[in-house]
Write a protein that holds these residues in place. Structure first.
Motif, mmCIF file in Angstrom:
data_model
loop_
_atom_site.group_PDB
_atom_site.id
_atom_site.type_symbol
_atom_site.label_atom_id
_atom_site.label_comp_id
_atom_site.label_asym_id
_atom_site.label_seq_id
_atom_site.Cartn_x
_atom_site.Cartn_y
_atom_site.Cartn_z
ATOM 1 N N LYS A 22 24.273 -51.955 59.468
ATOM 2 C CA LYS A 22 22.703 -51.549 59.276
ATOM 3 C C LYS A 22 22.960 -49.955 59.368
ATOM 4 O O LYS A 22 23.131 -49.800 60.150
ATOM 5 C CB LYS A 22 22.138 -51.832 60.019
ATOM 6 N N GLN A 23 21.942 -48.986 58.598
ATOM 7 C CA GLN A 23 22.028 -47.798 58.157
ATOM 8 C C GLN A 23 21.562 -47.565 59.883
ATOM 9 O O GLN A 23 20.095 -48.279 60.855
ATOM 10 C CB GLN A 23 20.640 -47.162 57.939
ATOM 11 N N LYS A 24 22.090 -46.460 60.788
ATOM 12 C CA LYS A 24 21.688 -46.649 62.032
ATOM 13 C C LYS A 24 20.685 -45.584 62.209
ATOM 14 O O LYS A 24 21.182 -44.426 61.719
ATOM 15 C CB LYS A 24 22.885 -46.202 63.242
ATOM 16 N N ASN A 48 27.079 -44.090 55.590
ATOM 17 C CA ASN A 48 27.946 -44.516 56.249
ATOM 18 C C ASN A 48 29.616 -44.688 55.115
ATOM 19 O O ASN A 48 29.259 -44.955 53.528
ATOM 20 C CB ASN A 48 28.076 -45.799 56.147
ATOM 21 N N PHE A 49 30.661 -44.583 55.637
ATOM 22 C CA PHE A 49 32.166 -44.449 55.300
ATOM 23 C C PHE A 49 32.198 -46.067 55.176
ATOM 24 O O PHE A 49 32.567 -46.225 55.878
ATOM 25 C CB PHE A 49 32.628 -43.593 55.735
ATOM 26 N N ASN A 147 39.036 -51.201 64.206
ATOM 27 C CA ASN A 147 38.268 -52.578 63.648
ATOM 28 C C ASN A 147 37.067 -52.923 64.616
ATOM 29 O O ASN A 147 36.698 -52.498 65.710
ATOM 30 C CB ASN A 147 39.392 -53.680 63.902
ATOM 31 N N ASP A 148 36.431 -53.382 63.220
ATOM 32 C CA ASP A 148 35.018 -53.807 63.951
ATOM 33 C C ASP A 148 34.319 -52.445 64.202
ATOM 34 O O ASP A 148 33.690 -52.567 65.538
ATOM 35 C CB ASP A 148 35.179 -55.115 65.218
ATOM 36 N N ILE A 149 34.321 -51.279 63.555
ATOM 37 C CA ILE A 149 33.233 -50.164 63.679
ATOM 38 C C ILE A 149 32.926 -49.863 62.706
ATOM 39 O O ILE A 149 33.671 -49.502 60.884
ATOM 40 C CB ILE A 149 34.161 -49.019 64.047
ATOM 41 N N SER A 150 31.335 -49.586 62.772
ATOM 42 C CA SER A 150 31.155 -48.452 61.275
ATOM 43 C C SER A 150 31.040 -47.240 61.297
ATOM 44 O O SER A 150 30.622 -46.502 61.814
ATOM 45 C CB SER A 150 29.267 -49.091 61.649
#
Length: 774
Positions: A22-24, A48-49, A147-150
């Protein structure tokens, strides 16, 4: 309907518009950019890349810039940010030329669909992309997949440009040679901080580091020295001419081409320095005919002073040699500037040389100082005839400045002020603020360095412009530069330690307007950037966290009042006294600590329950002489007065920093000091603290003799301690101790003999600290 809802949710997940992506919305405290942008507006939301993000470029030369970020994503996410043939509707980074912007300026616009970087030059696009890099999560600096990063950055609008056009770093690769791989790493880090100049000090007495095809012995002979790396720099013996050197190295011309190309890709100019007329023993070892005497010499392995083996200014062959060297150098380095040194030439050989004296007569020069000016002017004419600009250290002002020369002012800012008044461009690089070979923390715990003190906060105080300059003079200030001389720096890890984080402070003060400097805000951002440095593999110093103690004696109570601080405002400092362990539960420092008996203090900064930086350890030892009356014959030197006559009986021990205000100094004189204990008492042990720093002319005493008396008139000798002189390059602290049978005494006298074995080098300093009576 259930299956339709499922498909909709699946689509949303694929598009990364819900769930964990989701957009931060970012806060300003999450923006930790160094250097700080000139203008910034933070908006709600983020970009978001993804693995579909691509670049929209205007020219082929921008591919290298795009690769700087694409390589990061390939390492951490396995993505290749592609170059797009056409601009899509969304999810792209666009480079857009804007010739209305200044040379190094850029604009950055980030919304939820795109990133647009506008610039007028290659460098502007590099800086814009480096800002994007710093806006990304710090894990972008990882060398392994994450891993597991936005990979989000804030929606933001930035308009930015540097204050100064010269934002540089000088690496001395002559005293100790560094392989090109370390140069590449340094270039990466300069680009990260938006620095634009790498100055390579390629020539000095201890090594010639660049291949010159016309003169192969410059590297065959001058590139190597006898290996004495097991000894301190200032304690190495003289080498014999012809003795084969095995320690050193050099850059081939292909190496130089690689370095220059790599730097160009990062928007950085590489400036070569080819020293003249002094700091060239390595060249004269290869070609002795270049000196006045023609006598064979060896490449020195360590410290050399004075520097008398210099190029002969009277021989035309000298200038032919240098012109040929510079022709090859200019072929390799396309940058506008060529640095020729020009500093610290001892001209005793010129004064005796028939060729030099003939040159003085024929050119109508007054003396050897004007001969140096002639030397530099002649080289400047050659350099400018090839459309380059000559740079020299501020000594090139002496005897008259060459017409087109730029001055690099290192002996303070005075040389830069004078050159700018004469209409010359200047680069400020004063030892007081930007010599990174100086200590940045506690001398007693930091790696060996030169005796100056340049902590992080002092670098941040630097301003290349001098207040007293006229408007016209200020326009001649190109900028500033850090210098890292490598006498004591023999590994890349130590080089990094001396550069970082101080280089980050310099990058900001050379970028932002003077009025925007804010130490507290920079400190906050710097502590976050440290985490990036960790992932970048930089061996940075944590000295700014380290606690220092400021102690003073209360004249009335005799107590010691101890204030604790470190460089970063608001730090959590905890401390213990005596044998208690120091941990996250130790006493929180809030106000000065009062000590009235012998105590061992430990203190450190804590963050999230863990210590940061070195632990301060201070021993406050109360003894029978504390606060008593002391007399000195002769009186100490006006330059080193400590805190006055009670300096040697105030409990506070001095450090390896002889400017710390706790040393008394005498120049070339034996000292007699007497302590009145106030009443007859039993004593059996005497100590006096001393320092040795031979590089700064400070030597341990050669003998200390102790006497005691009940009446102050009739003294009895109770012992002496002698120390034979030894060459010692390190800084040393030593208590000279004398034990004797218990004596009843009121007066204690110490006779301290200074070292007198410096023929031709002046007199030795004697530095004394605490006189301890037990």
């Amino acid at each position: 309907m259930k299956s339709l809802s499922y498909l909709l949710c699946l689509t949303v997940l694929v598009l990364s518009a819900c769930s964990g992506n989701k957009q931060k919305t970012f806060s300003e405290d999450e923006l930790n950019l160094i250097p700080k942008p000139k203008e910034l507006k933070l908006n709600e939301g983020s970009f978001n890349f993804t693995n579909e993000t691509g670049f929209v470029l205007e020219g082929e030369n921008q591919r290298d810039i795009a690769e700087l970020l694409s390589a990061k994503f390939e390492a951490v996410a396995g993505w290749e940010l592609k170059i797009l043939e056409e601009k899509p509707e969304t999810n792209f980074i666009q480079f857009k030329g804007n010739q209305d912007l200044n040379e190094e300026a850029y604009k950055l616009l980030v919304d939820d669909k795109k990133i647009v970087i506008e610039a007028a030059s290659y460098s502007g696009f590099v800086y814009g992309l480096e800002t994007v890099r710093q806006l990304l999560p710090l894990e972008i600096e990882s060398k392994e997949e994450v891993n597991d990063i936005s990979w989000q950055i804030p929606q933001i609008k930035i308009s930015d440009e540097p204050r100064f056009e010269w934002r540089g770093l000088m690496l001395d690769v002559s005293r100790h040679f560094f392989e090109k791989e370390y140069i590449f790493k340094t270039i990466d880090r300069l680009a990260f901080l938006k620095m634009n100049t790498l100055h390579l000090h390629l020539v000095d007495d201890q090594g010639w580091r660049i291949e010159i095809k016309k003169y192969p012995k410059l590297t065959e002979v001058g590139g190597f020295r006898v290996d004495q790396e097991n000894k301190h720099w200032d304690a190495r013996s003289d080498n014999k001419p012809g003795e084969k050197g095995t320690y050193g190295g050099f850059y081939t011309q292909e190496d130089i081409k690689e370095i220059v190309a790599y730097a160009g890709k990062h928007g950085i100019d590489v400036i070569p320095e080819i020293e003249m007329p002094a700091h060239v023993t390595s060249a004269i070892a290869a070609y002795p005919e270049l000196s006045c005497t023609g006598k064979p010499v060896a490449v020195p392995s360590g410290g050399l002073w004075p520097i008398t083996d210099i190029y002969c200014a009277g021989k035309d062959e000298t200038f032919e040699f240098l012109e040929n060297v510079l022709l090859e150098v200019m072929e390799l380095f396309p940058a506008k500037y060529i640095h020729v040194g020009g500093d610290e030439a001892t001209k005793t050989e010129w004064e005796k040389c028939d060729d030099c004296q003939r040159r003085i007569r024929e050119e109508g020069l007054a003396d050897v100082e004007e001969l140096q000016s002639y030397f530099i002017r002649r080289m400047e004419e050659f350099v400018s005839s090839h459309d380059r600009v000559l740079i020299g250290w501020d000594e090139i002002l002496e005897g008259g400045l060459a017409p087109g020369a730029t001055v690099m002012s290192w002996r303070g800012t005075k040389g830069g002020w004078e050159a700018s008044e004469q209409g010359h461009d200047v680069i400020m690089t004063p030892g007081s603020h930007v010599y990174f070979n100086f200590y940045q923390g506690d001398f007693d715990t930091e790696p060996m360095a030169f005796s100056g003190f340049t902590p992080l906060s002092k670098v941040y105080d630097f301003d290349p412009v001098v207040d007293s300059m006229s408007v016209a003079q200020k326009k001649h200030v190109l900028g500033g530069q850090a210098n890292l001389w490598s006498e004591f720096i023999d590994t890349p890890e130590l080089s990094e330690y001396m550069l970082f984080p101080r280089l980050a402070a310099l990058s900001e003060v050379l970028w932002i307007p003077e009025e925007d400097k804010d130490w507290a805000d920079f400190s906050r951002r710097m502590q976050v950037i440290f985490k990036r440095f960790d992932l970048m593999g930089i061996n940075y110093a944590t000295s700014a966290y380290s606690v220092t103690a400021e102690s003073e004696v209360d004249a009335t109570s005799g107590e010691i009042k101890i204030g604790l601080k470190n460089e970063f405002p608001g730090s959590e400092i905890r401390y213990t006294l005596n044998d208690k362990d120091l941990n996250a539960s130790s006493t929180l420092y809030k106000e000065p600590i009062n000590v009235d008996s012998s105590s061992l203090l430990r203190a450190a900064v804590f963050e999230n329950g863990k210590p940061k930086g070195d632990t301060l350890v201070k021993d406050f030892h109360f003894h029978k002489a504390v606060g008593k009356e002391v007399t000195y014959k002769p009186m100490y030197h006006d330059s080193y007065t400590g805190v006055g006559e009670n300096t040697t009986v105030n409990v506070i021990r001095a450090t390896k920093n002889f400017h710390d205000g706790q040393w008394l100094g005498w120049l070339g004189e034996d000292v007699e000091t007497t302590v009145d204990l106030g009443e007859v008492t039993t004593i059996e042990n005497l100590k006096v603290g001393a320092m040795e720093n031979q590089g700064s002319g400070i030597y341990f005493p050669v003998k200390v003799t102790a006497f005691v008396s009940k009446d102050g008139e009739n003294y009895t000798e109770v012992g002496e301690v002698s120390r034979e002189f030894k060459i010692n390059g390190a800084i040393g602290l030593k208590d000279f101790e004398i034990n004797f049978e218990p004596q009843e005494a009121r007066f204690v006298k110490l006779k301290v003999d200074v070292y007198k074995g410096l023929p031709g080098r002046g007199r030795a300093w004697l530095f004394l600290d605490e006189i301890i009576v037990e």
